[in-house]
Every structure is written in C-alpha cells, then in structure tokens.
Design a protein around this motif. Structure first.
Motif, PDB file in Angstrom:
ATOM      1  N   ARG A  38       4.486   7.504   3.220  1.00 49.89           N
ATOM      2  CA  ARG A  38       3.965   6.258   2.633  1.00 49.89           C
ATOM      3  C   ARG A  38       2.274   6.764   2.574  1.00 49.89           C
TER       4      ARG A  38
ATOM      5  N   ARG B 150       2.492   8.624   8.287  1.00 48.89           N
ATOM      6  CA  ARG B 150       3.446   7.583   8.148  1.00 48.89           C
ATOM      7  C   ARG B 150       4.360   7.205   7.416  1.00 48.89           C
TER       8      ARG B 150
ATOM      9  N   TRP C 253       5.504   1.899   9.552  1.00 52.76           N
ATOM     10  CA  TRP C 253       4.428   2.159   8.993  1.00 52.76           C
ATOM     11  C   TRP C 253       3.166   1.666  10.156  1.00 52.76           C
TER      12      TRP C 253
END
Length: 192
Positions: A165, A110, A115
């Motif tokens: 992330r 992600r 996200w």
C-alpha cells in the motif's frame, strides 16, 4: 513512434507494469515519478506537521520534510496515490531513490492488510550528509529486516510485496530530508 505502436499492440496492462522511465509523463497535479501523495502523518514533530510535502522545485517537484527532536517521525508515500489502493511488487527488483538526508532513517514496506503499527519490514536509508544522491534499494528479502524497538511483523516480506500500500519513512533523530525521485522497477503509479 515505434514505442507508441508497440504499446498499442501489447495493451494497457503491459504499459501499466512497465519499468519506470524518466520519459514517463508526470501527473497533472504535483507528483514525483507519478507519486502524488507524499504526506507528513502528524506522528513526531515535523515541518510540515501534516499534509503534503510536495513543493515546486526547478520546473518539477520535491518532497521536503524536517524531523525535529529525538522521537519517532513518520512520512507516508501511497503507492497507488490513494489510501485504498495497493500494488503487487513481486516482479519488481526494487526502487531507485534520489534524495538527501542529514541523518540515517528507514523505509518500511507497508502492506494493505497490516497497515498500522510500527512492526514492519524495513531497510536503512543512509545519511547522505545533506548531499543529493541516487541509490537503489533492492526488494531482495535479505535486504529487509526489523527493528526490535518497533517489533517484528507476523507476516512475511514476500506477502507484503503482493499487497504493498505504501512506503513509509521513519526516523528517530532530527533530520532534514529532500526527496527528488522514487522510481519503482516494473511499476508505474496511476495518476488520480
């Protein structure tokens, strides 16, 4: 001694991006391969339902979760140990994961800019029949795909690698999962 001298000569940036090693010190707080945030998201019925998955195990830590029911479950690992952080994994070949799982699941990469939502690039994490195994997961683009049920992302896998992330583990079946290692090639998470 020679490795300490070499590290001081090439600087902290080179050390931070070095390939992970079992000789790297863990963080002062609970971590697995310096990853401190292994979280049950509250999406899907899991044990634990929310919060950290980390538990003390044989002088170190394990991340344990049970997926209940036939519904989507979500477990998050923040690569920079906080939500706002991201990592450039473009130079990484992939990651080694030591785990056991009683059924198949998937891991999504992600990116920070995309996200939320299920429409992510993912790769299958095969069942181990409950036995502990160590397996390599490549970041080669052809090793990652999408699931029609979750949707197709509107960004490339290559762009996701530049702003990673987190790794998000998802599964739609009951499953008992135990993570013991997740070492990313050429990336060392910062301890917080």
């Amino acid at each position: 001694m020679a490795s300490v001298l070499l590290a001081s000569l090439i600087g902290p940036g080179a050390v931070a991006n070095a390939a992970p090693s079992r000789h790297v010190c863990e963080c002062a707080t609970p971590s697995i391969d310096r990853l401190q945030q292994w979280l049950a998201s509250g999406e899907g019925t899991t044990v634990p339902a929310t919060g950290s998955l980390l538990v003390r195990e044989r002088g170190g830590y394990a991340a344990k979760v049970t997926f209940l029911n036939a519904e989507w479950h979500v477990v998050v690992v923040w690569l920079g140990n906080k939500f706002e952080a991201q990592a450039d994994l473009t130079k990484s070949a992939g990651f080694w994961m030591t785990y056991s799982a009683t059924d198949d699941l998937y891991v999504q990469l992600r990116p920070a800019s995309h996200w939320s939502g299920g429409d992510k690039w993912l790769t299958k994490v095969p069942s181990t029949g409950g036995k502990m195994v160590k397996k390599f997961f490549s970041f080669a683009p052809d090793a990652w795909t999408t699931l029609p049920e979750l949707g197709k992302p509107n960004y490339s896998f290559a762009s996701a690698l530049t702003e990673a992330r987190g790794l998000v583990f998802v599964g739609k079946t009951p499953n008992k999962i135990d993570f013991r290692g997740l070492a990313i090639d050429r990336y060392q998470p910062p301890c917080l």
